[in-house]
Design an enzyme around this catalytic site. Structure first.
Site, PDB file in Angstrom:
ATOM      1  N   CYS A   2       0.835  -1.191   0.000  1.00 49.80           N
ATOM      2  CA  CYS A   2       0.000   0.000   0.000  1.00 49.80           C
ATOM      3  C   CYS A   2       0.877   1.250   0.000  1.00 49.80           C
ATOM      4  CB  CYS A   2      -0.943   0.062   1.182  1.00 49.80           C
ATOM      5  SG  CYS A   2      -2.045  -1.325   1.387  1.00 49.80           S
ATOM      6  N   LYS A 593       7.359  -3.917  -2.567  1.00 49.70           N
ATOM      7  CA  LYS A 593       8.721  -3.506  -2.227  1.00 49.70           C
ATOM      8  C   LYS A 593       8.911  -3.429  -0.721  1.00 49.70           C
ATOM      9  CE  LYS A 593      12.818  -2.123  -3.549  1.00 49.70           C
ATOM     10  NZ  LYS A 593      13.699  -3.106  -4.193  1.00 49.70           N
TER      11      LYS A 593
END
Length: 598
Positions: A2, A593
């Site tokens: 997010c 990531k």
């Protein structure tokens, strides 16, 4: 996982929708399944548009660019609570639609709070935990009519780790909370913004205020105040100038960030080595390791693989035992046993990895915590006694490449310093040139390999000793971007079960060095005698090559530099296989990531 972004301008902006969309684009590497933006005008009008899909597609379909206002929020959602859907996408309204907000993280008591809010008469429109954050703020703001109290009370109610941003239509302020997820404040000429990560801020301003866990911020276009969530006390902190080049956020002509970052490795190694020469804390860092009773190297994913290679380097060069451990396993395996005289090195690209922060929270105050982190101002960096920065600038592609390389360099440099053998430090100076040469010689070899008749649907990557961690990393890279089954193993373990997979032409990679010939040849022949395909990555070794089915040769080097060179062709192999098969290596499915959930 997010990403949130919020901004307030001095004046109304006709291009606010474009600004929010651009910020969202620069956060897509964090992983997402839906996108949304909201814009608020000075007249108190609020508009929210959101849906499932990629940023550009949703933006065009819902016409984000027509949104106007002086403050706004953008959010990319990676589904946890509630399936990917329009109603679960963020941002979210409160009951009366006079407040809007979004979050990043997990509210673990969402089910209970959702039931409570419904019973209290709140209008709940989704199953998403981001909406629960907005209603928690609303609940206490309605009760106390004071936002500082509302934030503190809501934070007590919300369980879990998160960062959020929200704003009301009846004032010129915006608010954000940091509690376990990454969050940065950016101060510009006529605006102030917040974001989960630096790529969405750096193109706008380099005046950055890192925020710490347990803090919240109230800000307008030209003023901000940081307070403790627990006490409400003001915290003084000035913006810092982040020295990150604008090129770091651009592909610079490369098709993908992953390829760009692979080719940046020689330059980033040089930058790190230059930093380490003048790092005033390095001697203290090394002395703590020399005196430590036990050393633990703790990371997740690629960072764990770097820690595994680091443990071999500590043993072989420095004659010092270092125990590598996956962050998610450390608490159960070791945390109850650590003492003050031990040292735990936390390794993380982002400095916000949830599994690593769990370890930090568990052992803080009971032992010495050091870190190796790329993102300055991150939670792990700021809560460590000492940190070595990776000097990689931004790494945008989800698969780690240049940060993994510089984690290896850092462990090598520490082991070399502990060894008191200057030869190791002299040898590392040639590393940037060796990696550059490896890039040059690998491209043709890798293209030949992927254009061969080999079926890469299933394979193994085996490493022995110091190349073990590189085999695991190579396997991970292919799994990340190609989605094929690849298992990394210590080569001696292959015969204990996994050898049963080998059949005619079945590919098994051997990541090795000429110094390992006497051991690795036996392992290679376990595969070839069963008609499997033994693909060897090594420096020049006629002895090894004569036993292999196929060879990928990297430049000659001492055995202790082999991990740095051997990983390069594996990175390129993963990249080119991904592109050949129509995948986007920068944005692998289901991955992010920055992992901010357990």
């Amino acid at each position: 996982m997010c990403g949130v972004f919020g901004i307030i301008y001095k004046e109304q902006r006709k291009d606010l929708g474009e600004i929010l969309t651009d910020a969202a684009r620069r956060l897509i590497y964090r992983g997402y399944d839906s996108v949304g933006v909201s814009a608020i005008t000075k007249e108190g009008e609020i508009e929210l548009r959101k849906d499932v899909g990629i940023v550009d597609e949703v933006s065009e379909r819902l016409n984000f660019k027509e949104l106007k206002g002086f403050k706004g929020i953008a959010q990319l959602r990676w589904a946890t609570f509630g399936v990917p859907s329009q109603k679960n996408a963020q941002p979210h309204y409160d009951c009366d639609k006079d407040m809007v907000g979004a979050h990043n993280g997990n509210i673990v008591n969402t089910v209970q709070l959702r039931k409570m809010f419904i019973e209290e008469g709140h209008t709940i429109r989704s199953e998403n935990d981001g909406e629960i954050v907005v209603h928690a703020i609303e609940k206490f703001h309605d009760q106390y009519k004071e936002m500082n109290i509302a934030i503190q009370k809501a934070s007590e109610l919300l369980k879990g780790d998160f960062a959020c941003v929200f704003t009301r239509t009846d004032d010129d302020k915006m608010y954000c909370i940091k509690r376990g997820s990454s969050l940065y404040l950016g101060v510009g000429k006529d605006f102030i913004c917040i974001s989960s990560d630096l790529p969405s801020i750096i193109p706008l301003t380099r005046r950055i205020v890192p925020l710490r866990d347990g803090e919240y911020v109230e800000f307008t276009w030209n003023n901000f105040s940081i307070r403790s969530i627990k006490t409400g006390e003001l915290i003084e902190r000035e913006p810092q100038i982040m020295d990150i080049s604008s090129e770091a956020t651009s592909k610079l002509g490369y098709e993908h960030y992953m390829l760009k970052e692979i080719y940046e490795q020689p330059e980033r190694i040089s930058a790190l080595l230059e930093f380490l020469k003048f790092d005033m804390d390095l001697t203290r860092y090394v002395n703590l390791l020399v005196r430590a009773r036990h050393i633990f190297l703790v990371g997740a994913g690629s960072s764990y693989h770097a820690a595994l290679v680091g443990s071999y380097l500590f043993n072989k060069l420095a004659k010092k035992v270092a125990i590598p451990c996956e962050a998610g396993r450390f608490i159960e395996n070791y945390a109850d046993s650590v003492k003050q005289e031990d040292v735990v090195i936390l390794v993380s690209q982002s400095g916000e990895t949830k599994d690593v922060i769990n370890v930090l929270n568990n052992i803080e105050g009971r032992t010495t915590i050091l870190s190796i982190v790329n993102v300055m101002g991150s939670t792990v960096m700021m809560r460590s006694l000492l940190n070595i920065p990776l000097c990689c600038e931004l790494e945008i592609s989800v698969p780690a490449t240049k940060t993994f390389m510089n984690q290896l360099v850092t462990f090598y440099y520490l082991a070399a310093k502990m060894s008191f053998d200057d030869q190791y430090l002299r040898d590392v100076k040639v590393l940037p040139d060796l990696v550059k040469k490896t890039l040059q010689v690998s491209e043709t070899q890798i293209q030949d390999l992927i254009n061969s008749e080999i079926d890469f649907a299933s394979s193994y990557m085996l490493g022995y000793g110091i190349t073990h961690g590189i085999a695991l990393e190579g396997a991970l890279k292919i799994k990340e971007v190609l989605y094929n089954h690849v298992e990394g193993l210590f080569s001696s373990e292959f015969k204990h079960g996994s050898l049963s997979s080998v059949c005619e032409n079945y590919p098994v990679f051997f990541i090795t060095h000429s110094s390992q010939a006497s051991m690795i040849i036996s392992h290679i022949n376990e595969v070839t005698c069963r008609k499997g395909s033994a693909i060897v990555l090594s420096n020049k070794s006629e002895e090894i090559f004569s036993n292999a089915t196929r060879v990928i040769e990297y430049p000659d080097c001492p055995w202790y530099l082999s991990p740095f060179l051997a990983v390069v062709p594996l990175q390129l192999l993963a990249y080119h296989l991904s592109v050949k098969n129509g995948k986007n290596p920068d944005l692998p499915r289901n991955l992010s990531k920055t992992i901010t959930v357990d």
